[in-house]
Scaffold this active site. Structure first.
Site, short mmCIF file in Angstrom:
data_model
loop_
_atom_site.label_atom_id
_atom_site.label_comp_id
_atom_site.label_asym_id
_atom_site.label_seq_id
_atom_site.Cartn_x
_atom_site.Cartn_y
_atom_site.Cartn_z
N LYS A 103 -6.40 -78.20 16.38
CA LYS A 103 -7.48 -78.85 16.91
C LYS A 103 -8.98 -79.14 16.32
O LYS A 103 -9.69 -79.88 16.35
CB LYS A 103 -7.41 -79.00 18.40
CG LYS A 103 -6.05 -79.45 18.93
CD LYS A 103 -6.05 -80.67 19.91
CE LYS A 103 -4.75 -81.27 20.06
NZ LYS A 103 -3.72 -80.10 20.77
N GLU A 125 -11.13 -85.62 26.59
CA GLU A 125 -10.20 -85.34 27.20
C GLU A 125 -9.22 -84.17 26.90
O GLU A 125 -9.27 -83.91 25.68
CB GLU A 125 -9.17 -86.67 27.35
CG GLU A 125 -8.05 -86.53 26.18
CD GLU A 125 -8.55 -86.67 24.89
OE1 GLU A 125 -9.94 -87.16 24.70
OE2 GLU A 125 -7.86 -86.37 23.84
N SER A 392 1.36 -75.30 14.14
CA SER A 392 0.29 -76.07 14.75
C SER A 392 -0.77 -75.06 15.64
O SER A 392 -1.84 -75.45 15.41
CB SER A 392 0.63 -77.40 15.46
OG SER A 392 1.46 -77.07 16.66
C1 LIG Z 1 -2.28 -80.59 21.04
C2 LIG Z 1 -1.26 -79.66 20.26
C3 LIG Z 1 -0.36 -80.19 19.67
C4 LIG Z 1 0.19 -81.82 20.11
O1 LIG Z 1 -0.80 -82.70 19.41
P1 LIG Z 1 -0.58 -83.55 18.31
O2 LIG Z 1 -1.82 -84.44 18.12
O3 LIG Z 1 0.79 -84.00 18.06
O4 LIG Z 1 -0.85 -82.55 16.84
C5 LIG Z 1 0.74 -79.70 19.02
N1 LIG Z 1 0.59 -78.23 18.78
C6 LIG Z 1 -0.62 -77.41 19.50
C7 LIG Z 1 -0.76 -76.04 19.19
C8 LIG Z 1 -1.62 -78.34 20.24
O5 LIG Z 1 -2.47 -77.66 20.61
#
Ligand SMILES: *Cc1c(COP(=O)(O)O)cnc(C)c1O
Length: 407
Positions: A103, A125, A392
């Site tokens: 993010k 948000e 992610s």
């Molecule tokens: C917010 C988040 C997601 C989901 O958001 P996407 O916009 O689909 O990437 C996935 N993994 C993590 C670690 C997150 O914080």
């Protein structure tokens, strides 16, 4: 099912989206109150100018490098590969970034845009709190006022992230309407923005919302795929065969996929949250029976009942628990370029545990959905297959919740 995609005609098209009206085929667009139309166009224009400005890119690159910790490694998961006994698995380590997830890539890009637009106040948000933390972080770094809207239910579930945001000087405003989770927090942020848009920028956290947000967020996350491409070429001398990422709104997935969309031989898999299985209101898998509709500024695939009412969703991971998917993913599914299966809560928890055990890496529960799918497909793929899964985020935030299920 790679052969499904008619590559020759569509490649140029795919990379040029969205069109000038913000559409990805029949998805996307701008469905907002009249007062936001001009500011969204202003943002689109400012973004276009920034994109062409080398000074903008060099400032962002330096921040990504020195502040956020890019490039992130592409790590060969040797023990996990051995255990699964098939495809060679690489992990793109977005979990190692400052604040613990991808993010921050988008938050840094957007705060630089806000600065160019002369905005002094930032709103955002947040669901699980990861995007709120990333936004509070960049606001502290740039000395900007920061207000984060968060459902009161989520504030309780993610109390630590609320503390983190407040520590960095952000004001966290509790939203108690409806389910008191992400959807309601987005409504409140939009309401604020309608009244404050002349001096406020809204840092939207996923590849969602009205044009130009899905495009801007995607572009700021493309760094994931751009790096992964260069890294796999260095390590293996060729492109990967399979990419896997989890899909909430879809920002980490589109960030990894986009730089490979034109390479027809690269198979791409976006994994949604299957929750407790595909039963009404027990999952967040928009491609399992979702409908075409409009939610929070964009036309896309979403979970709604026959009257068009948005359905409740469920996932063990708050970051995937949302009724709509980003419009570019809706398009990529529609034309068959990307596959979108799902993993259940139980499968994600098993993958969470498996990666921790055999690699010493605790993934975010969101990322664990992608890993769960990897563990389903990798054993039947030949060892010559190169697979990249996007990690992610890190799982520190999920340890307490996982403890209830696993220990
Ligand atoms: C917010 C988040 C997601 C989901 O958001 P996407 O916009 O689909 O990437 C996935 N993994 C993590 C670690 C997150 O914080």
């Amino acid at each position: 099912m790679q052969g499904l995609w008619p590559m020759s005609t569509a490649i140029a098209h795919l990379l040029s989206f969205p069109d000038s009206t913000g559409h990805f085929g029949r998805f996307g667009g701008r469905f907002v109150p009249e007062t936001l139309m001009a500011p969204l166009q202003e943002l689109t224009d400012a973004y276009e100018i920034a994109q062409k400005d080398p000074a903008f890119h060099s400032e962002l690159e330096q921040l990504l490098h020195d502040y956020a910790g890019r490039p992130t490694p592409l790590y060969f998961a040797e023990r996990w590969t051995e255990r699964l006994g098939g495809a060679k698995i690489y992990l793109k380590r977005e979990d190692l970034l400052h604040t613990g997830a991808h993010k921050i890539n988008n938050a840094l890009g957007q705060i630089l845009l806000a600065k160019r637009l002369g905005k002094k106040r930032i709103i955002a948000e947040t669901g699980a709190g990861q995007h709120g933390v990333a936004t509070a972080t960049v606001c502290a770094r740039f000395g900007m006022e920061c207000i984060v809207y968060m459902g009161s239910v989520d504030m309780e579930r993610q109390a630590l992230n609320v503390v983190r945001m407040r520590l960095m000087g952000a004001e966290v405003r509790a939203v108690t309407a409806g389910q008191a989770t992400l959807k309601e927090a987005v409504n409140e942020a939009m309401r604020d923005w309608v009244a404050s848009v002349d001096h406020t920028h809204y840092i939207l956290g996923s590849a969602l919302g009205a044009h130009p947000f899905p495009m801007i967020v995607r572009d700021f996350q493309r760094v994931i795929g751009i790096e992964a491409r260069q890294q796999i070429l260095e390590k293996e001398g060729r492109l990967p065969d399979v990419l896997v990422a989890c899909v909430g709104g879809g920002s980490n997935a589109i960030g990894l996929f986009h730089p490979f969309l034109g390479d027809a031989q690269v198979r791409m898999i976006g994994v949604e949250a299957g929750g407790e299985g595909i039963l009404p209101e027990r999952h967040a898998a928009r491609f399992q029976g979702g409908k075409l509709g409009v939610l929070q500024g964009t036309k896309t695939r979403l979970l709604a009942n026959d009257d068009g009412q948005i359905e409740l969703t469920h996932s063990v991971s708050a970051g995937l628990d949302y009724a709509a998917v980003g419009p570019e993913h809706a398009y990529l599914e529609d034309i068959g370029r990307v596959e979108y299966p799902y993993a259940t809560d139980a499968e994600a928890l098993a993958a969470f545990k498996e990666l921790a055990h055999c690699e010493g890496i605790i993934p975010a529960l969101e990322s664990a959905h992608a890993l769960a799918h990897v563990s389903k497909i990798a054993p039947s793929l030949p060892p010559s297959t190169l697979l990249i899964a996007n990690l992610s985020g890190r799982g520190d935030k999920d340890v307490e919740q996982a403890a209830r299920f696993l220990l």
